[in-house]
Design a protein around this motif. Structure first.
Motif, short mmCIF file in Angstrom:
data_model
loop_
_atom_site.label_atom_id
_atom_site.label_comp_id
_atom_site.label_asym_id
_atom_site.label_seq_id
_atom_site.Cartn_x
_atom_site.Cartn_y
_atom_site.Cartn_z
N ALA A 69 -12.87 35.21 -17.02
CA ALA A 69 -12.86 34.89 -15.60
C ALA A 69 -12.08 33.62 -15.34
N ALA A 70 -11.58 33.51 -14.12
CA ALA A 70 -10.88 32.31 -13.67
C ALA A 70 -11.60 31.76 -12.45
N LEU A 71 -11.75 30.44 -12.41
CA LEU A 71 -12.39 29.77 -11.27
C LEU A 71 -11.45 28.73 -10.71
N PHE A 96 -2.39 29.62 -9.61
CA PHE A 96 -3.47 29.97 -10.53
C PHE A 96 -3.75 31.47 -10.48
N ALA A 97 -3.70 32.04 -9.29
CA ALA A 97 -3.88 33.49 -9.16
C ALA A 97 -2.71 34.24 -9.79
N ASP A 98 -1.49 33.73 -9.60
CA ASP A 98 -0.33 34.33 -10.28
C ASP A 98 -0.54 34.33 -11.79
N ALA A 99 -1.02 33.21 -12.31
CA ALA A 99 -1.22 33.07 -13.75
C ALA A 99 -2.32 34.01 -14.24
N ALA A 100 -3.37 34.17 -13.45
CA ALA A 100 -4.44 35.10 -13.83
C ALA A 100 -3.90 36.52 -13.94
N GLU A 101 -3.08 36.91 -12.97
CA GLU A 101 -2.47 38.24 -13.03
C GLU A 101 -1.59 38.39 -14.26
N LEU A 102 -0.80 37.36 -14.55
CA LEU A 102 0.11 37.42 -15.69
C LEU A 102 -0.67 37.52 -17.00
N ALA A 103 -1.81 36.83 -17.07
CA ALA A 103 -2.62 36.84 -18.29
C ALA A 103 -3.57 38.02 -18.37
N GLY A 104 -3.65 38.82 -17.30
CA GLY A 104 -4.53 39.97 -17.31
C GLY A 104 -5.99 39.64 -17.09
N VAL A 105 -6.27 38.52 -16.43
CA VAL A 105 -7.65 38.12 -16.12
C VAL A 105 -7.99 38.61 -14.72
N ARG A 106 -8.83 39.61 -14.62
CA ARG A 106 -9.09 40.22 -13.32
C ARG A 106 -10.14 39.45 -12.49
N ARG A 107 -11.15 38.91 -13.15
CA ARG A 107 -12.24 38.26 -12.39
C ARG A 107 -11.79 36.90 -11.94
N PHE A 108 -11.84 36.65 -10.64
CA PHE A 108 -11.29 35.42 -10.06
C PHE A 108 -12.22 34.95 -8.95
#
Length: 210
Positions: A69-71, A96-108
């Protein structure tokens, strides 16, 4: 669970880190100033040096690789002007949301603020509200499992564990420690995905507030 936290030295972030550590989860804290690493370590998180105003998406994504997850808990903070409200409260959230998408982290999970869409007549505060609102709009347009938490006026009071959550506007205050507890609770609840919660002190225990 491993959670990566933007704004990892912020007051709410440090409280989240302590709660995660206490239950056996781990947190990676993105921290702009290395002088703050000791406080992050004391909270039970792993600090990494990352200035979201001076980096790129690929670099941030490296920290997010393998996370659950990303917070986003960052903010320009008191004393900052109109420009930094945009570069941090909007721009850093988008990155940060762009990076989460790039890393495949869905929970935000994104910590925002009550009062979105309101005009106060204070140029800097209105810029803050506009930046938070723009960050929310950006997040809602993404294919992520996002949740937005909008706390009311923040205090450093002792936590009560009692809150009011609503998907309609609320007015009031809430202890940062209770915000942190709600954020951790959100991470555990798939039913909170794609929902926006206003949050103030109330009369309902956090575990049943959802």
């Amino acid at each position: 669970m491993r959670v990566v936290i933007a704004g990892g030295h912020g007051k709410i972030a440090l409280l989240v880190e302590r709660l995660l550590a206490a239950r056996g989860d781990s947190a990676t804290a993105l921290v702009r100033n290395p002088d703050h690493f000791a406080e992050v370590l004391d909270a039970g998180a792993v600090p990494v040096h990352c200035d979201l105003e001076a980096t790129d998406v690929a670099s941030v994504a490296q920290f997010l690789n393998g996370a659950d997850a990303a917070l986003f808990a960052a903010g320009a903070g008191p004393g900052s002007g109109v420009e930094r409200k945009d570069t941090v409260d909007r721009g850093a959230a988008v990155m940060f949301a762009d990076a989460a998408e790039l890393a495949g982290v869905r929970r935000f999970v994104q910590i925002s603020t009550a009062g979105i869409g309101r005009s106060t007549g204070d140029e800097v505060f209105d810029a803050y509200l506009a930046a938070k609102g723009a960050a929310e709009d950006d997040l809602r347009g993404r294919d992520l499992d996002w949740t937005i938490v909008r706390p009311g006026r923040l205090t450093d009071d002792e936590p009560t564990g009692l809150v009011e959550l609503a998907e309609t506007p609320l007015r009031g205050s809430v202890a940062r420690a209770d915000v942190a507890a709600v954020v951790v609770a959100v991470l555990d609840r798939p039913a909170t995905v794609r929902r926006t919660y206003e949050l103030i002190t109330g009369s309902t225990p956090i575990p049943t507030a959802f």
